[in-house]
Structure formats: structure tokens, C-alpha cells
Design a protein around this motif. Sequence first.
Motif, mmCIF file in Angstrom:
data_model
loop_
_atom_site.group_PDB
_atom_site.id
_atom_site.type_symbol
_atom_site.label_atom_id
_atom_site.label_comp_id
_atom_site.label_asym_id
_atom_site.label_seq_id
_atom_site.Cartn_x
_atom_site.Cartn_y
_atom_site.Cartn_z
ATOM 1 N N VAL A 255 10.868 -12.260 11.165
ATOM 2 C CA VAL A 255 9.775 -11.319 10.887
ATOM 3 C C VAL A 255 8.483 -11.837 11.530
ATOM 4 C CG1 VAL A 255 8.354 -10.316 9.038
ATOM 5 C CG2 VAL A 255 10.839 -10.499 8.747
ATOM 6 N N GLN A 259 6.258 -10.145 14.570
ATOM 7 C CA GLN A 259 4.831 -9.845 14.427
ATOM 8 C C GLN A 259 4.026 -10.491 15.557
ATOM 9 O OE1 GLN A 259 4.380 -11.046 10.402
ATOM 10 N NE2 GLN A 259 4.671 -8.961 9.609
ATOM 11 N N SER A 291 11.016 -1.803 9.029
ATOM 12 C CA SER A 291 10.677 -2.669 7.917
ATOM 13 C C SER A 291 10.889 -1.883 6.630
ATOM 14 C CB SER A 291 9.222 -3.104 8.039
ATOM 15 O OG SER A 291 8.876 -3.916 6.954
ATOM 16 N N PRO A 293 13.968 -4.731 7.256
ATOM 17 C CA PRO A 293 14.851 -4.748 8.434
ATOM 18 C C PRO A 293 16.071 -3.858 8.257
ATOM 19 C CG PRO A 293 14.267 -6.977 7.757
ATOM 20 C CD PRO A 293 13.760 -6.054 6.689
#
Lengths: 377, 455
Positions: A255, A259, A291, A293
Motif C-alpha cells: 500500500v 502511494q 482500495s 485491495p
Amino acid sequence: MNENLNEFGAQLTKDMHSWASGQLRDEEFPFDTRALDLFRLQYQAVTPYQQWCNQSGISPQSITSWNQIPVIPASSFKQLDWTSIPEAQRVNFFASSGTTGEHRSHHHHGKESLIIYETSLLASFERLFLSMTNSQSIAFRFGFLVPPSIDVPHSSLAHMMETIRRKWDSQNPPTYLSHCNSSNLWVLNEQKIRAFFHKISENPSIPVCLMGTAFSFIHLLDWGGTERLSLELPPGSVILETGGYKGQSREVTRVELHQMIASTFKIGLDKIVTEYGMSELSSQAYRRPGSPPNPFCTPPWMRIRIINPEDGREALTGQTGMIQIFDLANVYSVMALETQDLGSSWTNGFELYGRASTSEPKGCSLFESGLSSGFIH
Amino acid sequence: MELQLPDFFLADLPDGVELSVSMIDQACDRLKENADQYLKNRTTSQLVHSLCQLADNWLDPEFPFRQKLIEEGPAQSGFSLDVLMDGMDRMFQQWKPDHFEFWLVQEFGHAERIDYLASNRLEARENKSSRARGPRLITHICSGNLPVPCIMSMVCGLMVRSAQFIKCASGASYIPRLFAHSLYQHDPKMAACIELAEWKGGLEPIENILFEKSDVVTATGSDKSIEAIQSRVPRQKKFLNYGQRLSFGFISKKALSGLGLRRLIEDAARDVMIWDQQGCLSPHVYYVQHKGVVPAEKFAELLAEELERYRLSFPRSPLSVEESAAIRSRRHFYHVRAATSKDTLPFFSNDGTDWSVVYEDEIRFQISCGNRFIYVKGVHSLDEALHGAEPIQHKVSTVALGAADDEAEEFALQIAQWGAPRICPIGKMQHPPLHWRHDGKPALAELVQWTDWEL
């Protein structure tokens, strides 16, 4: 013997093409029948597999469903040649990534098996990857964060990128943005990266498709930060991220990585797709961005089963277990593999938690559990 | 009636209460004062008497703390009830006055060395007497794999009259805490010299004040953790560490030939069963000498049968998915190898990963994944076994020896020369005596400073 496999492979590639073009729907692919057919052929053609099945008391006559087909451990490609391809007909092998001195797996390929590998790859790339990123066409400026496959001929990942390049980017000079250093590690080719991003800034109307391993992206982001280089990508650009990074770079969660990628390349999180594949397979799974996932999806000739490692039975939906993969594109080797990865199954795909390993020492007692971590083969 | 544990230790604080530097600071000061007041003037025999009484309590089925451990211990520790109680009982059974006396004499040359300026026979002849002093405050950084070493650390500190701060590994404070509460109920003044807390290692502000306030820091755990701790313990403090270790056994052909074979197999299986092979004293490999009446391969098969019996009488603890997966992957590897090589024979429990025995005609030492996964390796001699174990020579803790009486001493000498810190019979690996020198180091003597009085 291989004639039957050739015939099977020819039919499968035909189906792959039909599926890629949208003529064949997922549910129309007769997975069970095909899997049992292929099992029968592989049982005959791959001698060690026949011995393996006999040890488990299973033969083509004794089973009625694909999920009864005996799996072999993916790691055993390090120990045995699971192949029906005679030595004289082998043109390459794909090896697992590994540290120096460690045994690496050999997945042998001949001319025919590479055609199936490439057809499977291109079909999934076109049908899964592009739809997941809502891309209208494949008119990308491609960038590959791997060394050229000619320098790393046994890397299935580099071969995958080369196959994509030949198919959709053959008019342009190859843009391999990494190379092997003197220790044979994959490192960024800084000169090429500068040139690549310079070209992007010259013509920012062409969207970019940047593909690489998770660790190569971390290296690129770190390096770009140090060099104060703008890594902004044009609108419509997409990222394909694959593979692990253990020991190759600092470790961040997936994650966090996504990002970082999104903010540095100035693209949406919905443009980053994760791919899951391995040298012992001939197909790949892709994870749709989102999101929380989304699960990984497979092409219809590839299925996943999650096994409770304690009793070997199929795990319930959502329960963590070991990932078994049935990849019919592994026509000339063995289609049914058990990985060392942990995951769970969901109604529309599977979740991946990474390599099962208790190699972390527990207190004062020294344990090494992962087959790849100090366990002496 | 349900036993309630009062909020006495920092480990009793409810979840969510964060430890602060001042809490640790104050706890250290209070511990030192309490030890000065309650511990320094106790005699060794008083302390030993009190600890032995407490051990007797723990072995009593009616003891409320034991009952609580039976009730909650398996869920809290992850060990099955049988494995847990077997391991705990073995420890408490050792707590006898004569064992303590032996231990103290071994460490200090005299059982009352901490009490006064004492002389043994030889020292008296030389007109010399000596007294040993424990540090004022010891911090023990304990590992989480087994509860026993943490409790034994407390005992060591009490024997040398030190205040102690016990830092338990994350998720591993339940049993040490239960023991500390039993001590509090039994001998509150002694317990007032012990503090117990749990956190995930690496909380620098808290650990730094703790190291600053302590005179001695001991650490048990992985080499990586120990290295990290060592780098932060101030240089003027004494730092004692017990890093990663592993153990194995050697069984001679004569031992396999005698009437005691049945017993030997039972003992070998017991060493694998105790604490589910989680300790540094648990065996990873049994080297078995060829050409005995029972061939080495047969030994592996018999060991497998014995482990199957233990599966029923002493079930293994439930495993995490990762632990089961590690066993499954390893079993796969040996299944494949066995399919292509006659030198490998796998024996695995059915329907689960309860136990695994792998016979290999290959001398190289193999590190097990634990949880009752044991290697048996055929060798022609002890020389060959020690040669096979060379890669882990510097990490060995215990070598268990199964040998006939007329050869045992020669073998033991060879193993001692090779450098193993401990040699014990098969079946006693995870059952070291109280006076065991942990990794070859004296547990008490390393803690103290001496005063010699020469007359």
C-alpha cells in the motif's frame, strides 16, 4: 507422446486468442475437461510426475475433477526436471531468482512451450491488465525496469517484458531501464532513465506504461528523489508492478509503495496493477487497482486453490492457506503446482499474503524454515 | 473460586496504558530500595527454603496458580496443556534444597558465599575468605519462545540478592507474570524486588532509562536482537547475552544393540516432544551409527512410531498457518527427494503435521523447522557426526549421547574437545539440572563481584 501435447497446446492457444479478442467468455472455457485431459497427457509424458502420482496412488483413471490432480511443489523445480521436452529440443529454461550459491529452479522450454507462454501472457495482458487500468489502447510509450532479456536469458520476467515489447513496441528502440551490475544484481541504468524521462518531457501526450519489480520501483523512487529528477508521467499512464523485494531494497508495504508511486509519478492509484507470476508457471494473475485491495484475477485457463497446510484440505473462503496453482499453459511440464506463498480465496479471485516462512529466529532457538532461507538442499 | 491477579506489576496494567520513562525510572528506584530492605539481609538458606516451598506449591494439583495455568496457559502460551505442564513441572521438580546447594557450591565454591565472608576447606588452609555481591539492579531481557528461562532468570537474580526488572517479549509475559504473582502471594517481600513488564523490543526511551539504571543487563534471544540491545547498553554496564543455539544427539551402534533400545527410542522421542522442540536444547538431528543390530534407518522408523504414540498422549501444540506451511513445504521437499533417491526416507504423521522424521544418509547437519520435525542421519562414527555438525559448531548448546557404559567416557571426551558446552543422556536434553551452565557460562558467578579477605 509430445504430439498429443502439441495438439492440446494448439487448441489452448486458439482459445487464448478467442478469449483475448472477447469471443470466448471466461465461463465458456471448459477448464475441468481440459485439466483432466492435460493431466492424462502429462502423466504419460513427464516420467517423474508419473512416479509422483503413483506414490500418491492417483492415476488418470482414478480422478474425476481437476481439483483431484496431484500437485507438485513449485520449489521442486530445483530438484527435478519436470518436463516432457527432450533435452535436444529445449531452447531455454526459466530460473527462479535466488542468491548466489542457492539452487535455482529450472523450468525448461522448447519452441512450442514458449509460444504458449507468450500467447498466454499477451492474452492476459491485453484482456486483464488493460481493462483493469481502463486503458483505451496499447499505444503506450513503454519503459521496462528490468535488464534486457538477452542479458538475463533465464529470467521469465525479462522474457515477459521482451514479449510485450516485441508485440506492442517493436517500432521503437528498446527501453530497458535496468542492467546487471558486476555482482549480477539488477540495478537502475541511470543514463537510460534520464533519457527516458527527457523524452517524456519532450512529448507528454503519449501515455507511459512503466513495468518493473517492486524493488526496482523503490530504487527508482529513491534515486529520483536524490537526483531531484521529475518523474511525472503523462495522463493515462499506467504502472505494472510485480515481484517481491525482500533483501533487494528497503522494505515497504505494498500500500505504501503504491502511494509513493502515485504521488511521484503523478498518476492515480487506479492506474497501478500488481502482477503475480513465477518462473515455474506460464500464466500470470493480475490485481485490479482499488482500495481496499481487490483480489487477484486469473485467465480462465488458470485456477487457484487454497490449502490448509496442516491437513492438506481445501481452505474455506477467506481462510489463509497455501496457494496451489493449476495453470493449463504449463503444457509441457506440470500444470498443478503448490507454491510456498500464503493466500486466501475469495469469490472473485484470491488474495496473496506473501511467502510462508518462519525463518525468523524464535528466541534463543535457531530455526530456519523457509526452504530458501538457509535450509541446506 | 476464580483467582484474580492484583495490579502489582507493570505487566498487570490494562491494554492501552503506555509505559512512560518516569514509570520505569520510579520502578527502578523502588526496586532498589526494596531489595536493600527486604533481600540483602535474607540468608541463602531462607531464600532457598522459600523458593522450594513455592515449587512444591506449584506441583500441588490444588494450588490455585497451577489451576489458573492449566485453565488459561494453553491459550496464553500457544502450547498444548500436556506440553506446557510437562515442561513447567520438570522445572519445579528441580527446585530442591540439595540441588540449590550443589549449584551454589559449583558457582561460588561455597553455598553461603553471598551471606558472609566464607571459606571452603582449601581457602581456610590458605587463610582466605571471600564474599560475592550481586549487582544492585539487573535487567533481564527475556525471549518469548519458552517461559522457563525467564523464570530461571528471576531465580538467579534472587540468589544473588539483586533487584530485578524483567522485560518479557511481546505476547510472552503471561506465565512469568503468573509465577511472579505466586511469588508475591507466597513471599511478598521477595516479589517486591521484582518488576515485570512486556513490550516489543526497541522502545528506546524506556529501554535507555532501564539500561541506565541497571548494573547488569542480561539478554536472551536471537543474535539480531542481542546485537541491537548490546549496541545500546552503556559500556560501563555489564552485558551478559545468550544468543541463538541449537542441539543434536549421537547414538552409537552399541547403544542400539542392547536391551535398553526401547527406552532409548522413548527418550529420543521425548526430547523432540518436550516444549515441541522450541528450545535451544531441543534436538534438530540424531546422528545414528551404522552397523548396529538396529540399522540407522530402522531407528528413524521406530522414532516415528514413538512420536506417533506421543501424538496421542502428549498432543503437539496447535500451529500458526505459517508454521504448518513451513512443515508442509519441507515435507514436500523430502517427498520429492525420496522419490528419486534411496538415501532419503521420510516418515510423516497422517492427517496433519504432528510429527515428521526424515532419515538421510548424508552427514551434513540440517536445521529443523521445529514443532516435532527431526532428522535422523546415519554415520559411521562420532568423528563423522562431529564433522557433519561443523557448520554449526560455534552455535551448539547440547549434545545428547546414547552410548554403552564402556564407550561413553571416550565419546564424551571427544565431544568436549570438539567444544560442546553440555553433554547429557538422550532424554534429558530439555531437562537441564538447576546447576546447568547456560551455553557453558556460569549463571550466577557471571553476575557477581568479589571481595577477598586475605588473613
